[in-house]
Structures are given as C-alpha cells and as structure tokens.
Design a protein around this motif. Structure first.
Motif, PDB file in Angstrom:
ATOM      1  N   GLN A 757       0.826  -1.210   0.000  1.00 27.91           N
ATOM      2  CA  GLN A 757       0.000   0.000   0.000  1.00 27.91           C
ATOM      3  C   GLN A 757       0.863   1.264   0.000  1.00 27.91           C
ATOM      4  N   MET A 758       1.960   1.235   0.744  1.00 29.60           N
ATOM      5  CA  MET A 758       2.845   2.395   0.809  1.00 29.60           C
ATOM      6  C   MET A 758       3.498   2.658  -0.542  1.00 29.60           C
ATOM      7  N   LEU A 759       3.948   1.594  -1.213  1.00 32.40           N
ATOM      8  CA  LEU A 759       4.575   1.759  -2.522  1.00 32.40           C
ATOM      9  C   LEU A 759       3.573   2.236  -3.561  1.00 32.40           C
ATOM     10  N   GLU A 760       2.342   1.748  -3.464  1.00 33.75           N
ATOM     11  CA  GLU A 760       1.316   2.144  -4.423  1.00 33.75           C
ATOM     12  C   GLU A 760       0.802   3.554  -4.176  1.00 33.75           C
ATOM     13  N   GLY A 761       1.146   4.128  -3.024  1.00 36.11           N
ATOM     14  CA  GLY A 761       0.671   5.466  -2.701  1.00 36.11           C
ATOM     15  C   GLY A 761      -0.724   5.474  -2.123  1.00 36.11           C
ATOM     16  N   VAL A 762      -1.215   4.309  -1.692  1.00 33.12           N
ATOM     17  CA  VAL A 762      -2.563   4.226  -1.118  1.00 33.12           C
ATOM     18  C   VAL A 762      -2.601   4.890   0.249  1.00 33.12           C
ATOM     19  N   VAL A 763      -1.513   4.750   1.011  1.00 37.87           N
ATOM     20  CA  VAL A 763      -1.437   5.377   2.334  1.00 37.87           C
ATOM     21  C   VAL A 763      -0.256   6.336   2.346  1.00 37.87           C
ATOM     22  N   ASP A 764      -0.289   7.319   3.258  1.00 40.13           N
ATOM     23  CA  ASP A 764       0.796   8.277   3.394  1.00 40.13           C
ATOM     24  C   ASP A 764       1.926   7.681   4.233  1.00 40.13           C
ATOM     25  N   ILE A 765       3.111   8.267   4.116  1.00 38.88           N
ATOM     26  CA  ILE A 765       4.290   7.750   4.807  1.00 38.88           C
ATOM     27  C   ILE A 765       4.915   8.849   5.661  1.00 38.88           C
ATOM     28  N   GLU A 766       5.070   8.565   6.956  1.00 35.51           N
ATOM     29  CA  GLU A 766       5.747   9.498   7.836  1.00 35.51           C
ATOM     30  C   GLU A 766       7.254   9.274   7.772  1.00 35.51           C
ATOM     31  N   ARG A 767       8.019  10.235   8.309  1.00 36.38           N
ATOM     32  CA  ARG A 767       9.464  10.091   8.339  1.00 36.38           C
ATOM     33  C   ARG A 767       9.855   8.981   9.308  1.00 36.38           C
ATOM     34  N   PRO A 768      10.623   7.993   8.853  1.00 35.73           N
ATOM     35  CA  PRO A 768      11.001   6.870   9.725  1.00 35.73           C
ATOM     36  C   PRO A 768      12.150   7.242  10.656  1.00 35.73           C
ATOM     37  N   PRO A 769      12.266   6.561  11.792  1.00 31.05           N
ATOM     38  CA  PRO A 769      13.441   6.772  12.652  1.00 31.05           C
ATOM     39  C   PRO A 769      14.698   6.307  11.924  1.00 31.05           C
ATOM     40  N   ALA A 770      15.828   6.744  12.414  1.00 29.09           N
ATOM     41  CA  ALA A 770      17.101   6.332  11.812  1.00 29.09           C
ATOM     42  C   ALA A 770      17.333   4.853  12.068  1.00 29.09           C
ATOM     43  N   PRO A 771      17.682   4.066  11.019  1.00 25.79           N
ATOM     44  CA  PRO A 771      17.999   2.648  11.246  1.00 25.79           C
ATOM     45  C   PRO A 771      19.307   2.511  12.010  1.00 25.79           C
ATOM     46  N   LYS A 772      19.435   1.427  12.770  1.00 30.90           N
ATOM     47  CA  LYS A 772      20.644   1.187  13.551  1.00 30.90           C
ATOM     48  C   LYS A 772      21.447   0.069  12.923  1.00 30.90           C
ATOM     49  N   PRO A 773      22.768   0.111  13.074  1.00 26.63           N
ATOM     50  CA  PRO A 773      23.594  -0.973  12.510  1.00 26.63           C
ATOM     51  C   PRO A 773      23.316  -2.285  13.229  1.00 26.63           C
ATOM     52  N   VAL A 774      23.524  -3.402  12.529  1.00 19.14           N
ATOM     53  CA  VAL A 774      23.268  -4.719  13.121  1.00 19.14           C
ATOM     54  C   VAL A 774      24.218  -5.005  14.257  1.00 19.14           C
ATOM     55  N   ALA A 775      25.496  -4.697  14.072  1.00 16.74           N
ATOM     56  CA  ALA A 775      26.487  -5.005  15.108  1.00 16.74           C
ATOM     57  C   ALA A 775      26.543  -3.876  16.130  1.00 16.74           C
ATOM     58  N   GLU A 776      25.636  -3.877  17.103  1.00 16.05           N
ATOM     59  CA  GLU A 776      25.653  -2.854  18.152  1.00 16.05           C
ATOM     60  C   GLU A 776      24.954  -3.405  19.394  1.00 16.05           C
ATOM     61  N   VAL A 777      24.893  -2.579  20.466  1.00 14.93           N
ATOM     62  CA  VAL A 777      24.337  -3.035  21.734  1.00 14.93           C
ATOM     63  C   VAL A 777      22.858  -3.323  21.600  1.00 14.93           C
ATOM     64  N   TRP A 778      22.434  -4.429  22.172  1.00 15.56           N
ATOM     65  CA  TRP A 778      21.025  -4.826  22.169  1.00 15.56           C
ATOM     66  C   TRP A 778      20.621  -5.097  23.606  1.00 15.56           C
ATOM     67  N   ASN A 779      19.666  -4.374  24.127  1.00 19.67           N
ATOM     68  CA  ASN A 779      19.172  -4.571  25.483  1.00 19.67           C
ATOM     69  C   ASN A 779      20.279  -4.408  26.531  1.00 19.67           C
TER      70      ASN A 779
END
Length: 828
Positions: A757-779
């Motif tokens: 739906q997002m790709l088709e433009g059916v729904v609007d898209i808000e600004r996403p948070p910054a993605p985090k690298p895989v190799a980092e602290v978790w919990n």
C-alpha cells in the motif's frame, strides 16, 4: 567483331566478382533436370525441383538441391507454385522474369518488364537478382523471401515469411513476431521492451556463425537483440539457415559440410514448447505429448477428427450445439488450456473462480469453451466460435471447460489413435495385449499370494507399505520425477545456473521440451512422506510474482525440486554486474511485484510461509521482466522440526539481509522477511550492495549513510548513477519504505501488505526513525557480529525481546519534496 561478341558472351556466363551473370534472353526448362543457373562456387542454384515425376517447383537450392531456400510462391497464401513437365522460366528481352506452365499461362511474374533490366545474376550468398546497366538491383530473391532466410539476408519491416497459416514479420517497433492467420500473435522477440514508437530501420539477420541478431541504426551500438543456435560459432563448414516451418515454429537449422542430403539438424526454435503454437492441432484440436513428440487429439469422445489420417486438421462435434437446444452440458478438462493470445484477450476475460468460470460459459450463448488460468491471477478466458486451440499435459496448471451436446464423455487416459491405421490390425494387437496382460496378472496374483503367506503381519511389510503410500492432493499437484529422468534432462547436471544456501541449480529440458531449473537440495533429513507433504504445501501457492514449482524428486537420498525456467535470470546481475541496467520504471515494478509475492506468502496462503532468504539472487525475471520470488518454503525443508526458535547453526540467510532478531536468537517471524525486503528495496534504488563500505559512504554501511544523506535532502546521492530518468515521487516513496522496513525492532516494521500500500501510494508515509547498525548493543550490553563471509555467526546477546514501540501505519504520509532532488520534509 565476331570474336568480341563471343568474348562478351563468355564473360557474361563466367564469374564477375562473386556472382554468375545470366544474359537476356535466357530460359530454364522443367523437363531438363540437369539445367540450372548456379553461383560461382556452385553452392546455390536456381532450377526446377521435382516434387512428383510430373510436377515441379522453381526454387533456389543449396548444395545441389539439399535445401530449398527460395521458391516461386503465391503471395497471398505462401504456397509454392507447381508447373508440369512442360513448364519453363523465361528471362525475356524486356527484362521480365516469368514462370509459365506447359499449357501456356503465366504462373508467376517478377513485374520487371520495361524497367531497364539488362541481365540477371546469382551470387555465392544465394541471392538471385535482376540488374540494370549500372548493376542496380531491380528485383532480388533476398528482397522477396518465401519461408527461409540465409546468412547475410536482411529481414526488415514489410517483409513476411509464410508457411501455411503461419507467418513471421517485423513491425516498426522492432518486434519480430510469429502469427497464426495474420491475427493471433503467439510468439515475439522484441528489440527492447523499453522502446516505444517507431525505429528508423528495424531489421534482423542470421549470421553464418548461427546468431540471429536484431539491428537498428538509431539504437546505440546498432545491435539490440540476439538469439543463439546451440552450435553457434562451431566449424567453418557449417551452413545455417532460418526457416518458418509448416508446424508454426521458427527454427535455425545447421548442415555440416560432411553431411549427406537432407541431414538438417535444428539448433534453435522460437517456441520451445510446440504445443503452445496456436492452431497446431487445428480448430477444437488438443495438443499433448506422446513420448517426446507432440500429438493431436480431440477434447472428448463427443468430438471426432475432421480427417482421421491427419490429426492436425482439428476436430468437430458429433452433434453441433445448435442441434441440441436445452441439452447442453459442460465437460471439465484438468491440466488443459485453450490458448489465448492478444487480440483475443479483451472483453472475454473475467476474474472469477472455477465454478463461475464454468457456469458463465454454460449460460452464455456466445461461449463454446473457457479456461481458468491457475497462476494466481484468477483470469477466466471465454472462447467464442471461430477457432479454439488446446494444450493438455501434466505440466499445464489450468482447468478448462468445453460445451458438448448431451452427456459429456471424457477421453480415456490417452488420446485415441487418429493416424488412420487399419482397424483389423489394431484389433489383433489388442487381443495379443489382453492375453499377455491376463498371463501377467495371474503371475502377479500368485506372487502376491506367496508374499502374503510368508510376510503378512510382519513389521517389514508395514514399513514398505507406508513408504510407497501416495498422498492425493488437490489438482495442480507437482509431478514426481525419477532421479534418472532429471539426470537425463539436465545432461548429467552439466549446465549450472547458480548456487545458493539451499543447493545448486541446473538448467534442464523435460520430455515435452519445457525448459526448467532443477535445484539439488542439500541438508534434507526428512523422510519421503514428510518431504512430499512440504513440497505439496509449496506447490499449492499460485501467484503471478512467485516462481512456479513444476515437480520434485524424492528418491533415496536425492531431494530435488523442478521449477519453471525464467530466461532473464536473477535481479542481482542487472543491479550489480551488467553495464546496461534496468530503467526506473522496470525497477519500481520489480520492487512492487516482489512485495506482492511476499505478501501472498505471508498473508494470503492457508499457512503463513516465511521465506528467510529474501535477496536479489532469489528474485527472478521473466521475458518481460516481471519479478518472481523463488526459493520460498525451503527454510522449513531445512528445519523440519517447525520450531519458532532457530539456533544460530541453522541460519541460512545471507550477509547484508539478515534481520537483527536472527543474530539475537529471538523468535523468527514474517518481519524478518520485511527487513530483508527493505535492504533489497534500497539496493534497487541505489544499484549498490547495502553492506559495501567505501570512502564515498564515509566508511559507513550504505544503509546508514543513505539515511544521513536523505536527512540532508541529498536524494540524488542515493539513486543509481546509471538511471537517466526517474519518477522522483516514486523514488522518495521507495526510500522511505526501505527505511521503515529495516528498523531494528520487528514491531516497528510494517507488514508486507502495508508495504504494498505504501509503494502504491494508497497510504501516506511518515518520516522513519534512523535505522541502527546490526552489530551494536542490544538490550544493554549484548552485541552481535557477522564475519566477512557470513558463514560464522557469534553473539553474546540474551534471548530477551527488545521493547516494543509500534507506530500507526494508517496515517503514514509522504511529504512533498523541497527541491527537484526529491528532498523530504518531516511530517508535522
């Protein structure tokens, strides 16, 4: 003066450059079989060829009559013109070239009278021409082809090769197409699907090395399409030619210089599955394969052959529909398709289920048959009176219906013989067969009796019975192949297409000439019954954007899957290898099609199927670059215990596409596929591997660098430099969707249905948070790392789930760009 005239006459009959000159007037007679006009090297000759002792055709032949490459034909039908033994070809003083019958009438004329023809010639390439004093060609056999092209002969817009109802032509857009009756296009080889409008000089040429090449002067580099014979480039003494055959197929043939007369070997065919040639078995005829050759029969016993001696002439109803009002029934034909090609696909196409497809045809006066295509599209094609061409076989997933008068009487398992053999001979054969079968049955009964006497009740007998028990699944179940069959079809597993985490893939050709991809699975430990049940689950998925499973092999330790073969291969080579990349329109359609295929696996199947290895190598493209997801369902084959928690040793994902929860040993859900898809989507936009680092990306992982550039409004830095034109709104939308998909927390990622739906433009898209690298602290302390070849994984993470913070995707908004570069504002 006399000496000069004799010298000139001798000169005209000798080699001039590489052609033989024929002066005015000259005559060839059908009664003189030794008379001909030959090229300097005698490879080609224009002469009369006897088809019966008293009938002849005028033809240009190769190698002393072995192959006819041109003949005088009827322009409307393409049929060769026949003359009697009194016929002749006359090259007249006025420049006319005329074929006349023995009784006197003109059968064929070159229409070159009084145009300035001074002589004729035939050269070593096989071209016969009528020339003026300046050697300008006024007529030539190359410019007036019949059903054959030889090397160096141009085939351009306006020219047609004909053979019966079938024809080959080139249109202005550079599309080489095969048509039935001049209307139904059942095959085409386009220059480039992205080309729209007219080309300046589209043409095709068969080269002597066995390459059929498409050319156009306005296209960069001139060359735009190619097809290769299987022996291309082999041997200097090989003669190759292209022929429009009477069975509707276009083929390249090869003749070795050492071969005798008639030893032609087909080395390329346009239509690899002969039964897909429209009209091959005539009106209401159905094509299927007997052994390895196509045979023609009728849909049911309510029909009879038009000609018992020739099954290709089609079938007719024993009782016509108009002769039985109120007594019409519908016969259901499994694994049968009534071929439908444009322009037939129009108002007669519906999206309905199997019951509606049957009942709609029954209730419609204009419908005589219908086909429901089992590819996930739900398309039902209604066939109206005119011409109906059928295809039946185990690899055909469609179900068809045909109207008949009275009670529908299906065919026996094999079509009845329509070759016209003597009935008494067949009766004697049947008697012998019945007697032999009776004896064999008696012997089998005796052996079974002894077996039951000695082994009844034993554990061994129960084990054998369970081992070979067959599970009958719904229609469309995959075909079971023996290991020997697949070994033969792949030529001993010699042509390797690729290799992945689940095994090696080889190219093969089945007995019905269907080209397939055969995957040898590794690490399968299930028994045959469990393996077949899992395969049945995979084969029950039918969608336009999923690779179709044709069959399987489960024999001893051998586990193989047989898929449809997709000519354009995997997406990765178009993104990272080839210099000529896909344009943006194709890329966006591939991204959308891939998302739809994964959505079907996650949300529309009876059981949710998690792919676990979404990457460009597992996205295949067909002839029109439609995306099809492959290797789905294999993760469960590799992990038969069906647990939600998979150990690190069982991870079969690929570096750069693994979701963080894989590495943290957290539950694996469909959101893992969403993460992988996000990485792939970013690569489709950028044309670069997401795990690559370089000085250009400030030594950061590309996905992290891309987000920082996007925040700065520098969208152009992310987009592939090879793309000349892009839709900025689609590009921004795709980038935003990719950042949402690669969020660290699974709960923050959208579902694949929402992604579509997002790709088709059916729904609007808000600004996403910054993605985090895989190799980092978790919990608070646990770190995850992946080594360079992704074969060793390590973690010190605890198995606690990260906190959830799921946004609402119902109000996702795409904000307008700040500039022409596609910069995105933050939503308020």
């Amino acid at each position: 003066m006399l000496k000069f005239s004799l010298f000139l006459l001798h000169f005209l009959f000798t080699i001039s450059s590489s052609s033989t000159i024929i002066p005015l007037p000259s005559t060839l007679r059908a009664s003189d079989t030794n008379q001909s006009w030959s090229s300097p090297n005698s490879s080609f000759s224009l002469s009369f060829v006897a088809i019966t002792p008293s009938s002849f055709v005028l033809a240009i032949t190769y190698n002393a009559g072995d192959v006819i490459v041109w003949s005088a034909t009827n322009n409307a039908t393409g049929d060769a013109l026949v003359v009697d033994s009194g016929g002749s070809l006359n090259l007249l003083n006025n420049g006319a070239l005329r074929l006349v019958n023995g009784s006197g009438p003109v059968v064929w004329d070159s229409d070159t009278a009084d145009t300035g023809v001074s002589h004729a010639s035939i050269d070593d390439s096989g071209n016969f021409r009528l020339l003026d004093n300046q050697s300008f060609s006024l007529w030539s056999s190359f410019e007036n082809p019949t059903d054959t092209l030889v090397p160096s002969q141009n085939f351009t817009f306006g020219k047609i090769l004909r053979s019966g109802f079938y024809s080959l032509s080139v249109d202005r857009s550079g599309n080489l197409s095969l048509k039935w009756n001049g209307t139904v296009e059942y095959w085409n080889l386009g220059f480039n699907s992205s080309i729209n409008g007219n080309l300046s000089s589209p043409r095709f040429m068969l080269r002597s090395n066995g390459i059929l090449v498409g050319l156009d002067s306005s296209f960069p580099g001139g060359m735009v399409n190619m097809a290769f014979s299987t022996d291309y480039g082999e041997g200097n003494g090989v003669f190759r030619f292209l022929r429009m055959d009477g069975d509707g197929n276009l083929r390249i043939y090869s003749i070795s210089g050492n071969d005798g007369a008639g030893n032609m070997t087909p080395t390329w065919a346009a239509v690899t599955d002969q039964c897909r040639v429209f009209g091959f078995c005539g009106d209401m005829g159905v094509c299927r394969y007997g052994d390895s050759n196509p045979v023609c029969g009728c849909p049911s016993q309510n029909f009879e052959p038009v000609d018992v001696n020739d099954g290709r002439k089609g079938c007719r109803r024993k009782v016509e529909l108009e002769d039985c009002p109120g007594d019409v029934s519908v016969l259901q034909l499994e694994h049968t398709e009534f071929l439908t090609y444009p322009p037939e696909v129009s108002e007669q196409t519906f999206i309905v289920g199997i019951v509606a497809c049957r009942s709609n045809c029954l209730q419609s006066d204009s419908c005589i048959a219908s086909t429901l295509v089992a590819d996930g599209s739900g398309f039902c094609y209604m066939k109206t009176p005119g011409f109906v061409s059928g295809y039946q076989g185990e690899v055909v997933p469609s179900t068809s219906f045909v109207k008949v008068c009275g009670q529908a009487v299906p065919n026996p398992p094999l079509y009845r013989d329509t070759s016209g053999k003597d009935k008494d001979s067949r009766l004697r054969v049947m008697v012998v067969v019945v007697v032999v079968l009776a004896i064999l049955l008696a012997l089998v009964a005796i052996m079974i009796g002894f077996w039951c006497w000695f082994y009844r009740g034993s554990e061994k007998s129960g084990h054998i019975s369970a081992k070979y028990e067959l599970v009958d699944y719904a229609s469309g179940a995959p075909v079971k192949f023996s290991y020997k069959e697949l070994q033969q079809s792949t030529k001993g597993f010699s042509e390797k297409l690729g290799e992945g985490g689940f095994g090696v893939v080889y190219k093969g050709t089945l007995a019905n000439r269907m080209v397939v991809a055969v995957k040898q699975l590794e690490g399968i430990e299930q028994g045959e019954m469990q393996f077949r049940m899992e395969v049945a689950t995979i084969s029950s998925t039918h969608h336009l954007n999923l690779v179709r499973l044709v069959g399987f092999c489960s024999e001893g330790r051998h586990r193989l899957l047989v898929y449809e073969f997709l000519r354009h291969g995997s997406l990765d080579k178009f993104l990272f290898t080839l210099k000529e990349s896909l344009n943006w329109e194709k890329r966006f359609n591939i991204a959308l099609g891939t998302a739809r295929g994964i959505t079907y696996l996650h949300e529309e199947c009876r059981d949710c199927i998690i792919h676990c290895d979404i990457k460009p190598e597992n996205i295949l493209l067909d002839e029109v670059d439609t995306a099809k997801v492959s290797d789905f369902g294999l993760a469960k084959l590799m992990n038969p215990k069906d647990t939600k928690y998979l150990s690190l040793a069982s991870i079969r994902g690929t570096r750069g596409y693994l979701a963080p929860e894989w590495l943290a040993n957290l539950p694996v859900t469909s959101k893992c596929d969403v993460y992988s898809y996000g990485m792939v989507l970013l690569e489709i936009v950028s044309g670069r591997r997401n795990f690559e680092v370089s000085p250009e990306t400030d030594s950061k992982k590309f996905s992290l660098w891309a987000y920082s550039e996007f925040e700065k409004g520098n969208v152009e830095a992310i987009v592939d430099k090879r793309l000349e034109e892009v839709d900025s709104e689609q590009v921004v939308r795709a980038i935003l969707v990719s950042f949402w998909c690669i969020q660290e927390q699974p709960t923050q990622r959208p579902t694949m249905g929402k992604v579509v739906q997002m790709l088709e433009g059916v729904v609007d898209i808000e600004r996403p948070p910054a993605p985090k690298p895989v190799a980092e602290v978790w919990n608070g302390g646990a770190t995850m790392t992946v080594d360079s070849n992704a074969s060793a994984l390590s973690t010190n993470a605890t198995s606690t789930r990260a906190p959830s913070s799921s946004p609402s995707f119902m109000n996702i908004r795409v904000s307008p760009p700040r500039s022409q570069r596609g910069t995105v504002k933050e939503s308020s």
